[in-house]
Design a protein around this motif. Structure first.
Motif, short mmCIF file in Angstrom:
data_model
loop_
_atom_site.label_atom_id
_atom_site.label_comp_id
_atom_site.label_asym_id
_atom_site.label_seq_id
_atom_site.Cartn_x
_atom_site.Cartn_y
_atom_site.Cartn_z
N UNK A 49 0.83 -1.21 0.00
CA UNK A 49 0.00 0.00 0.00
C UNK A 49 0.87 1.26 0.00
N UNK A 50 2.17 1.10 0.31
CA UNK A 50 3.09 2.24 0.31
C UNK A 50 3.50 2.66 -1.10
N UNK A 51 3.09 1.90 -2.13
CA UNK A 51 3.51 2.20 -3.49
C UNK A 51 3.22 3.65 -3.91
N UNK A 52 2.04 4.22 -3.55
CA UNK A 52 1.79 5.63 -3.91
C UNK A 52 2.83 6.59 -3.32
N UNK B 244 5.80 6.44 -5.51
CA UNK B 244 5.47 7.09 -6.78
C UNK B 244 5.55 8.62 -6.65
N UNK B 245 4.99 9.13 -5.54
CA UNK B 245 5.00 10.58 -5.32
C UNK B 245 6.43 11.08 -5.15
N UNK B 246 7.23 10.34 -4.37
CA UNK B 246 8.62 10.74 -4.13
C UNK B 246 9.41 10.74 -5.44
N UNK B 247 9.23 9.69 -6.25
CA UNK B 247 9.95 9.61 -7.53
C UNK B 247 9.51 10.71 -8.48
N UNK C 262 8.29 -1.23 -9.05
CA UNK C 262 7.10 -0.83 -9.79
C UNK C 262 7.04 0.70 -9.97
N UNK C 263 7.62 1.43 -9.02
CA UNK C 263 7.70 2.88 -9.18
C UNK C 263 8.59 3.23 -10.37
N UNK C 264 9.76 2.60 -10.46
CA UNK C 264 10.65 2.86 -11.58
C UNK C 264 10.06 2.34 -12.88
N UNK C 265 9.27 1.26 -12.80
CA UNK C 265 8.59 0.78 -14.00
C UNK C 265 7.65 1.86 -14.54
#
Length: 241
Positions: free
Chosen positions: A41-44, A47-50, A99-102
């Motif tokens: 659930x931390x994925x967002x 994503x925001x940080x990247x 998945x963020x880098x993806x």
């Protein structure tokens, strides 16, 4: 058809895709499925940080504030999770980062291809990326013990049918998710994504009988609520754009 230039753009996407899925499965194997999805659930947040620090996109303060419950909820769940171990936790975190880098590389690789073609290509490239380390790390042991143990436990027919159905549904789950994003409004996709995580966590607790402490349950609910708030705010911003 793709040319060498497009292949170069898709390779980083495929590598991140492969690492993300492999580490997700390592996490599923070592901790409760519900806990893996709570950590994911931390994925967002990643994503925001990247987006802000790598792509240079300004993230509104409201979005950052909406991520606070996610971080707090996952922290609460981690502290009292009965199945907690570092391998499962770190694997889920690596999956988040991959998945963020993806997502980042996908933006750079976007072409006239539709989502079905794009996903098919990165899946095929990811397969070739996975074969060498799979053979090097697990090859001899897998042939000597893994298959024999599995066949002795469930039989060859069930083992092969399980591989087939798991592979089919795992691919369809990801393929349909990619297709859906292309066809619905951001708000619809955001709500569906949150409901998916709620369903998976709830279903895994019921089916696998995972026992969770009260604090883990509360932390999971806070994290999912945070993801819901973040998704709704982000969808609204996208629609305004």
């Amino acid at each position: 058809p793709i040319d060498s230039n497009l292949l170069k753009l898709l390779i980083p996407v495929a590598i991140c895709h492969a690492i993300g899925h492999v580490t997700s499965n390592v996490s599923f194997a070592t901790v409760a499925v519900s806990f893996t999805h709570t950590v994911k659930a931390l994925e967002p947040f990643f994503n925001a940080a990247a987006s802000q620090f790598i792509l240079g996109q300004q993230i509104p303060l409201t979005l950052w504030l909406s991520l606070a419950p996610v971080v707090i909820g996952v922290s609460m769940a981690s502290l009292t999770e009965l199945s907690f171990n570092w391998t499962g936790f770190i694997s889920a975190m690596i999956s988040n980062i991959s998945f963020t880098y993806r997502s980042i590389y996908s933006k750079k690789a976007m072409t006239d291809m539709d989502s079905t073609n794009l996903y098919a290509y990165i899946t095929i490239i990811a397969l070739f990326f996975c074969i060498p380390p799979a053979i090097f790390v697990e090859g001899p042991q897998l042939l000597k013990y893994g298959f024999n143990d599995a066949i002795a436990k469930v039989g060859l027919t069930k083992l092969l049918s399980d591989f087939f159905w798991v592979g089919l549904f795992y691919h369809l789950y990801n393929q349909i998710a990619a297709n859906t994003l292309e066809r619905v409004a951001p708000l619809t996709h955001a709500v569906g994504n949150v409901l998916k995580r709620v369903f998976v966590i709830g279903f895994s607790i019921i089916v696998f009988g995972n026992k969770i402490s009260l604090q883990t349950g509360i932390g999971t609910c806070i994290a999912i609520a945070g993801v819901a708030i973040y998704s709704l705010i982000k969808a609204k911003i996208e629609e305004e754009k």
